[in-house]
Design a protein around this motif. Structure first.
Motif, PDB file in Angstrom:
ATOM      1  N   SER A 147      -7.433  -9.112   5.735  1.00  0.00           N
ATOM      2  CA  SER A 147      -6.732  -7.978   6.343  1.00  0.00           C
ATOM      3  C   SER A 147      -5.223  -8.117   6.167  1.00  0.00           C
ATOM      4  O   SER A 147      -4.538  -7.141   5.814  1.00  0.00           O
ATOM      5  N   VAL A 148      -4.700  -9.313   6.406  1.00  0.00           N
ATOM      6  CA  VAL A 148      -3.255  -9.505   6.210  1.00  0.00           C
ATOM      7  C   VAL A 148      -2.912  -9.526   4.731  1.00  0.00           C
ATOM      8  O   VAL A 148      -1.840  -9.061   4.321  1.00  0.00           O
ATOM      9  N   TYR A 149      -3.834 -10.027   3.894  1.00  0.00           N
ATOM     10  CA  TYR A 149      -3.593 -10.027   2.446  1.00  0.00           C
ATOM     11  C   TYR A 149      -3.470  -8.600   1.918  1.00  0.00           C
ATOM     12  O   TYR A 149      -2.661  -8.333   1.017  1.00  0.00           O
ATOM     13  N   ALA A 150      -4.252  -7.691   2.489  1.00  0.00           N
ATOM     14  CA  ALA A 150      -4.153  -6.292   2.070  1.00  0.00           C
ATOM     15  C   ALA A 150      -2.766  -5.736   2.372  1.00  0.00           C
ATOM     16  O   ALA A 150      -2.216  -4.941   1.590  1.00  0.00           O
ATOM     17  N   LEU A 151      -2.197  -6.149   3.498  1.00  0.00           N
ATOM     18  CA  LEU A 151      -0.846  -5.692   3.847  1.00  0.00           C
ATOM     19  C   LEU A 151       0.222  -6.398   3.012  1.00  0.00           C
ATOM     20  O   LEU A 151       1.340  -5.889   2.883  1.00  0.00           O
ATOM     21  N   SER A 152      -0.126  -7.558   2.460  1.00  0.00           N
ATOM     22  CA  SER A 152       0.864  -8.314   1.689  1.00  0.00           C
ATOM     23  C   SER A 152       1.013  -7.803   0.262  1.00  0.00           C
ATOM     24  O   SER A 152       2.030  -8.068  -0.387  1.00  0.00           O
ATOM     25  N   ILE A 153       0.012  -7.076  -0.238  1.00  0.00           N
ATOM     26  CA  ILE A 153       0.073  -6.617  -1.635  1.00  0.00           C
ATOM     27  C   ILE A 153       1.238  -5.660  -1.875  1.00  0.00           C
ATOM     28  O   ILE A 153       1.991  -5.825  -2.844  1.00  0.00           O
ATOM     29  N   VAL A 178      -4.643   2.261   3.612  1.00  0.00           N
ATOM     30  CA  VAL A 178      -4.761   0.809   3.464  1.00  0.00           C
ATOM     31  C   VAL A 178      -4.307   0.108   4.736  1.00  0.00           C
ATOM     32  O   VAL A 178      -4.978  -0.802   5.256  1.00  0.00           O
ATOM     33  N   SER A 179      -3.187   0.542   5.280  1.00  0.00           N
ATOM     34  CA  SER A 179      -2.652  -0.071   6.490  1.00  0.00           C
ATOM     35  C   SER A 179      -3.585   0.135   7.675  1.00  0.00           C
ATOM     36  O   SER A 179      -3.825  -0.793   8.458  1.00  0.00           O
ATOM     37  N   VAL A 180      -4.122   1.332   7.798  1.00  0.00           N
ATOM     38  CA  VAL A 180      -5.015   1.630   8.926  1.00  0.00           C
ATOM     39  C   VAL A 180      -6.278   0.775   8.850  1.00  0.00           C
ATOM     40  O   VAL A 180      -6.705   0.168   9.846  1.00  0.00           O
ATOM     41  N   LEU A 181      -6.893   0.705   7.663  1.00  0.00           N
ATOM     42  CA  LEU A 181      -8.096  -0.117   7.504  1.00  0.00           C
ATOM     43  C   LEU A 181      -7.817  -1.589   7.810  1.00  0.00           C
ATOM     44  O   LEU A 181      -8.596  -2.254   8.514  1.00  0.00           O
ATOM     45  N   PHE A 305     -12.007  -5.827   3.176  1.00  0.00           N
ATOM     46  CA  PHE A 305     -12.239  -5.836   1.732  1.00  0.00           C
ATOM     47  C   PHE A 305     -11.900  -4.478   1.121  1.00  0.00           C
ATOM     48  O   PHE A 305     -11.304  -4.403   0.038  1.00  0.00           O
ATOM     49  N   LEU A 306     -12.264  -3.400   1.807  1.00  0.00           N
ATOM     50  CA  LEU A 306     -11.905  -2.059   1.337  1.00  0.00           C
ATOM     51  C   LEU A 306     -10.396  -1.879   1.306  1.00  0.00           C
ATOM     52  O   LEU A 306      -9.855  -1.246   0.387  1.00  0.00           O
ATOM     53  N   ALA A 307      -9.726  -2.434   2.304  1.00  0.00           N
ATOM     54  CA  ALA A 307      -8.264  -2.325   2.344  1.00  0.00           C
ATOM     55  C   ALA A 307      -7.633  -3.048   1.159  1.00  0.00           C
ATOM     56  O   ALA A 307      -6.697  -2.537   0.529  1.00  0.00           O
TER      57      ALA A 307
END
Length: 315
Positions: A147-153, A178-181, A305-307
């Motif tokens: 979840s945090v990795y999605a925000l780091s991209i 992406v942020s919401v998920l 994972f979707l994020a």
């Protein structure tokens, strides 16, 4: 040495030592009022902590050094979270990076210490609670990372202070899908990590349902005080992280006395507001069955994972 970062780290530690018992007291009081009860007041956790710190612990004759070291290790790991996470400001220490993988590793120290405390007593309840605790932790850690990795991209870094700074500079990403998920998945993982409903009920002592309480049954006095304080600090710090990722305004990016004061007030308001929302939500939530916990956490992992997938597609 980066003295502004050191000052902010000290402010974060002192501030969260003060507000974490208040947060727990506020959660309990709001829940009591909604349920039609008077409640003990928001200062009751502080009173309990003061009382426990004044009592000598009673330990079993065959207990090991882990029952003495484990509670302190949990507090130290929670204090390190308060130092590493971008709560009041985004200025990070040079010798102690606020990298995502470092923070998850620090959290894991507290998780393992608490599980070993539950096992050390040699009781059925302690072993059961530790087993369940580690099962939940094994399911939660991947969700936290993803979840945090999605925000780091979008930010191009896994350092949490830089992620918060990037979201502050480009607020448009905050309301992106992406942020919401990622934030929903992170919130579910944090509820599981801190033993809140619907994963665990912190107000129960029923042997068929308790996780956290089962591991602390053999602790007393100062040992129990450290266990409670460590758990409260972790809850407050992780709520502060969610608050700054969702609403990064008020976070200090350049050191100044006024900025630190504003950042301290801002994170206090965010943590307490999220605590109120958490307590209101818990009133209307029932604890899920133990065998349904993996399904819930698998759902949060799927959201994370979707994020990540959506974040790569957008990038």
């Amino acid at each position: 040495m980066n003295w502004p970062a050191v000052v902010i780290a000290l402010v974060q530690v002192v501030l969260f030592i003060v507000i974490s018992p208040l947060l727990v007291g506020l959660i309990r009081q709001v829940r009591a009022r909604i349920e039609g009860r008077r409640g003990a007041g928001i200062l009751q956790p502080w009173r309990d902590l003061r009382k426990l710190l004044g009592k000598d612990p009673v330990r079993a004759a065959d207990s090991s050094w882990m029952l003495r070291v484990g509670p302190v290790a949990l507090v130290v790991s929670s204090l390190l979270l308060c130092v590493l996470l971008p709560l009041v400001g985004t200025l990070s220490l040079d010798f102690l990076p606020s990298d995502l993988f470092v923070i998850v590793s620090v959290m894991l120290i507290g998780v393992v210490a608490l599980a070993l405390v539950g096992l050390d007593g040699g009781t059925a309840f302690g072993g059961m609670g530790s087993s369940r605790h580690m099962t939940v932790a094994a399911l939660v850690e991947p969700t936290l990372l993803l979840s945090v990795y999605a925000l780091s991209i979008p930010a191009g870094t896994s350092t949490l202070s830089l992620i918060v700074g990037a979201r502050l500079d480009t607020p448009g990403v905050i309301i992106s899908p992406v942020s919401v998920l990622a934030l929903v998945a992170l919130s579910i993982a944090i509820m599981a990590e801190t033993g809140r409903l619907p994963i665990d009920n912190p107000g129960t002592h029923l042997e068929v349902t308790m996780l956290h309480e089962a591991m602390t049954l053999e602790a007393s006095g100062r040992d129990l005080a450290w266990l409670e304080l460590g758990s409260w600090l972790k809850l407050a710090a992780l709520l502060g992280l969610v608050g700054n990722l969702a609403f990064p305004w008020g976070v200090v990016t350049e050191f100044s006395v006024l900025g630190v004061l504003i950042g301290a007030v801002a994170i206090t308001v965010k943590v307490l507001l999220l605590g109120v929302l958490l307590s209101v939500g818990e009133v209307f939530l029932a604890k899920v069955r133990l065998f349904q916990v993996p399904e819930l956490l698998a759902g949060s992992f799927a959201l994370a994972f979707l994020a990540v997938t959506a974040s790569y597609l957008v990038a």
